[in-house]
Design an enzyme around this catalytic site. Structure first.
Site, PDB file in Angstrom:
ATOM      1  N   THR A   1     -64.932  17.511 -36.496  1.00 15.95           N
ATOM      2  CA  THR A   1     -65.212  18.025 -35.139  1.00 15.95           C
ATOM      3  C   THR A   1     -65.843  16.882 -34.345  1.00 15.95           C
ATOM      4  O   THR A   1     -65.125  16.055 -33.792  1.00 15.95           O
ATOM      5  CB  THR A   1     -66.127  19.267 -35.182  1.00 15.95           C
ATOM      6  OG1 THR A   1     -67.311  18.966 -35.917  1.00 15.95           O
ATOM      7  CG2 THR A   1     -65.407  20.442 -35.809  1.00 15.95           C
TER       8      THR A   1
ATOM      9  N   LYS B   1     -66.985  17.581 -43.687  1.00 17.54           N
ATOM     10  CA  LYS B   1     -67.174  17.384 -42.256  1.00 17.54           C
ATOM     11  C   LYS B   1     -68.540  17.924 -41.881  1.00 17.54           C
ATOM     12  O   LYS B   1     -69.052  18.841 -42.540  1.00 17.54           O
ATOM     13  CB  LYS B   1     -66.093  18.065 -41.428  1.00 17.54           C
ATOM     14  CG  LYS B   1     -66.103  19.568 -41.381  1.00 17.54           C
ATOM     15  CD  LYS B   1     -67.111  20.279 -40.504  1.00 17.54           C
ATOM     16  CE  LYS B   1     -67.267  19.712 -39.134  1.00 17.54           C
ATOM     17  NZ  LYS B   1     -68.243  20.584 -38.361  1.00 17.54           N
TER      18      LYS B   1
ATOM     19  N   THR C   1     -74.943  21.852 -42.306  1.00 16.39           N
ATOM     20  CA  THR C   1     -73.819  22.564 -41.720  1.00 16.39           C
ATOM     21  C   THR C   1     -72.566  21.781 -41.882  1.00 16.39           C
ATOM     22  O   THR C   1     -72.471  20.675 -41.380  1.00 16.39           O
ATOM     23  CB  THR C   1     -74.015  22.753 -40.239  1.00 16.39           C
ATOM     24  OG1 THR C   1     -75.126  23.560 -40.074  1.00 16.39           O
ATOM     25  CG2 THR C   1     -72.817  23.445 -39.650  1.00 16.39           C
TER      26      THR C   1
ATOM     27  N   THR D   1     -68.319  22.270 -23.059  1.00 13.99           N
ATOM     28  CA  THR D   1     -67.815  22.243 -21.682  1.00 13.99           C
ATOM     29  C   THR D   1     -66.853  21.091 -21.486  1.00 13.99           C
ATOM     30  O   THR D   1     -66.542  20.355 -22.405  1.00 13.99           O
ATOM     31  CB  THR D   1     -68.986  22.109 -20.694  1.00 13.99           C
ATOM     32  OG1 THR D   1     -69.781  20.990 -21.073  1.00 13.99           O
ATOM     33  CG2 THR D   1     -69.811  23.358 -20.694  1.00 13.99           C
TER      34      THR D   1
END
Lengths: 383, 383
Positions: B146, B168, B179, B383
């Site tokens: 990501t 990842k 995470t 965003t």
């Protein structure tokens, strides 16, 4: 008028050279009586600064005549020598005031782990005592500022008596106690036991619910002194309400001036099984850096709200929780709610309402966003 | 070679259009056997994502034949519809692979609270199954990225067998579990109960001790699959060591690539009364924004180390604690030690040693600094 709004108090703020800027950095607030009741709440950090250790001793007697405050150095983690410095400060002030050292509380703020320049400090205390005046409250409020951009003061006027106060604090704002120095004064007649219980109530719903950056300082001090000079004796409820109003006013000023902040965020957790659950869930949000950076970026990222409260042990069912940001219920039943595009985050004030549907209690935690300016300010603070 | 280094595995990574960048975003890793033992550790967040809920069911049988992974969407907080999407993904992959859906684990990463575009995802799964190859490990590792700047892979070669893996994760790195999505593979013969216990040991000293930003995700998954294709049966100790080495290698790669970080910080708490105390004190430092910003600014601000551990209940006496930063004991006995000017923080690696002098246990927590780039990246992420 700050701490000198109530009758029976004088104060002063002077520049002693502790701050390289040459700004005011030493303050004294003196209670002229006739009463000298006092109460205080201190940091729970297990590395309390020397002035905290000293002032705890002073306040053990539930009375105090004066408080000396300095910015430009926290006198924390300075060992026995640091404690001697605080003791010497109290002795010096007491001699100048003609009272006992055990009647003089001390509070310090600034960098941790550095000794205070005692020659400058004692000279400043002498000058401050000479400058004491019934109009000195605003100068005292300016003298305790560190990274604060404005002084914080309050006056709560009642029928024939009042509560005044000043506060400093812009970083390390976390419970229990927002990191700060606060001096509250009143000319009401208030016995020590009421002063103590009212202060506990006032701080528990104000300073202790501000969690700007999750960091607990070594120097937090909230001190209240009662002169009794008005001759008025309010009821316990009346006095507690006035003190709480003063504390809340100052807490909101701390929030609005938090280092580098661009948002004031009120996180209200509703329908919790208990107030503790509501506070736990609210604090988890207030300390979640990913949520705080998202809000800095005007992003109503409700997934980060759930991810934050999902780390707590508060009672709730994951498929029941609603999240409303600035009036838009963007999450319903732990899943997608109304369109996030409807949320306007362009203003400074943000409200996040979390409905746990697990009970009937609620609480609000106040925090700030995590901004580029916060990082910049705190990475450069000591250099 | 990542997950395809061990014999008996094929993998693929394809671009299905889930990422607007057009980069690889769907991966499949297939275990050809002869064994199909599997074990997994999942997030403890109370809002587990749909793929976590699904994969828990798959792993309940301690076996799995394949895992489908996607970036470009976490499928978290998406309600029953999101769970149906994950279920449909597993069914689709199973049909293409000619196996049962209950043999197919699923893992997703990306933005929380958004449904996946299922037409793109299922087409991607079809393409990935067609592309499966013994050389596909690196593509699979790229497909799960990501905000990662580089793919993370590992191979731990042993005599006649090996452990491979990919990971990842660049934000929301916190326990328990950094995470992340992690797939580990081995061609050793490993019974399910050993696979489970070895994974628990490996994660407890690796991923669970990386605490980059204190934020726990909804999607954390560490999956290990054993094919037995080497025919070699290592001892429990040998296998656990190899799996731990693979997990630690990947954990350090996650740390080095954490969002916006400029420092890798190893906080070792020594002479603690217990490992839990050492971890508690270490985590308090790792989550202290003021300390993390100071380190970003190359400031050896040991006062913020004390202020952080002073909020914990770890056993120590305040006047006993030493703090050493990059080899310089800047704090001795809770007070001023050697000059902070002697500390060189210009490199990426920082070691903070806290000596509690309260026992004989120790533990290390790894974290990163809090940088302007972290705030920028996380305020702009969705965003």
């Amino acid at each position: 008028m700050s701490t000198t709004a109530p009758k029976g108090f004088s104060a002063a703020g002077v520049a002693a050279g502790l701050k390289s800027s040459g700004d005011l950095d030493v303050a004294v607030v003196l209670n002229h009586g006739p009463d000298d009741a006092a109460a205080a709440v201190f940091t729970t950090n297990r590395f309390p600064a020397a002035p905290v250790l000293w002032s705890r001793q002073v306040l053990a007697g539930e009375r105090a005549r004066a408080v000396v405050l300095n910015s430009g150095g926290a006198n924390a983690c300075t060992g026995p020598e640091g404690f001697q410095d605080t003791h010497a400060t109290a002795e010096h002030a007491a001699a100048a005031l003609g009272i006992g050292a055990i009647d003089v509380a001390v509070a310090s703020t600034g960098l941790i782990g550095v000794r205070l320049p005692m020659d400058k400090l004692t000279a400043g205390v002498t000058a401050a005592v000479e400058a004491l005046s019934e109009d000195g409250g605003p100068d005292a409020a300016r003298a305790i500022m560190t990274t604060d951009s404005v002084p914080k003061t309050t006056v709560q006027q009642r029928e024939g008596w009042c509560v005044g106060g000043m506060a400093k604090g812009a970083g390390m704002l976390a419970p229990s106690l927002a990191t700060m120095l606060v001096v509250l004064t009143t000319d009401a007649v208030v016995p020590p036991e009421l002063l103590r219980s009212a202060l506990k109530t006032a701080t528990s719903v104000s300073f202790e619910r501000v969690d700007s950056d999750g960091c607990l300082s070594t120097n937090d001090t909230v001190l209240v002194m009662a002169s009794g000079a008005s001759g008025m004796t309010p009821s316990a409820g009346e006095f507690t309400d006035a003190l709480t109003a003063a504390a809340t006013d100052l807490a909101m000023q701390l929030l609005a001036d938090a280092e580098g902040s661009t948002k004031d965020i009120a996180i209200t957790v509703r329908n919790a099984a208990g107030v503790d659950d509501a506070l736990t869930a609210g604090r988890a949000c207030a300390r979640n850096n990913l949520l705080k950076t998202a809000l800095f970026g005007n992003d109503p990222n409700w997934g980060r709200v759930l991810a934050a409260i999902g780390t707590t042990d508060a009672a709730f069912e994951a498929d029941q929780v609603d999240v409303t940001i600035n009036g838009v219920t963007v999450c319903r039943g732990g899943a997608i709610g109304d369109p996030r595009e409807g949320v306007d985050l362009t203003g400074r004030a943000i409200t996040i309402d979390v409905d746990l549907k697990a009970g009937s209690e609620q609480a609000t935690i106040w925090t700030n966003d995590l901004s580029i300016a916060y990082v910049h300010e705190n990475s450069a603070y000591s250099t």
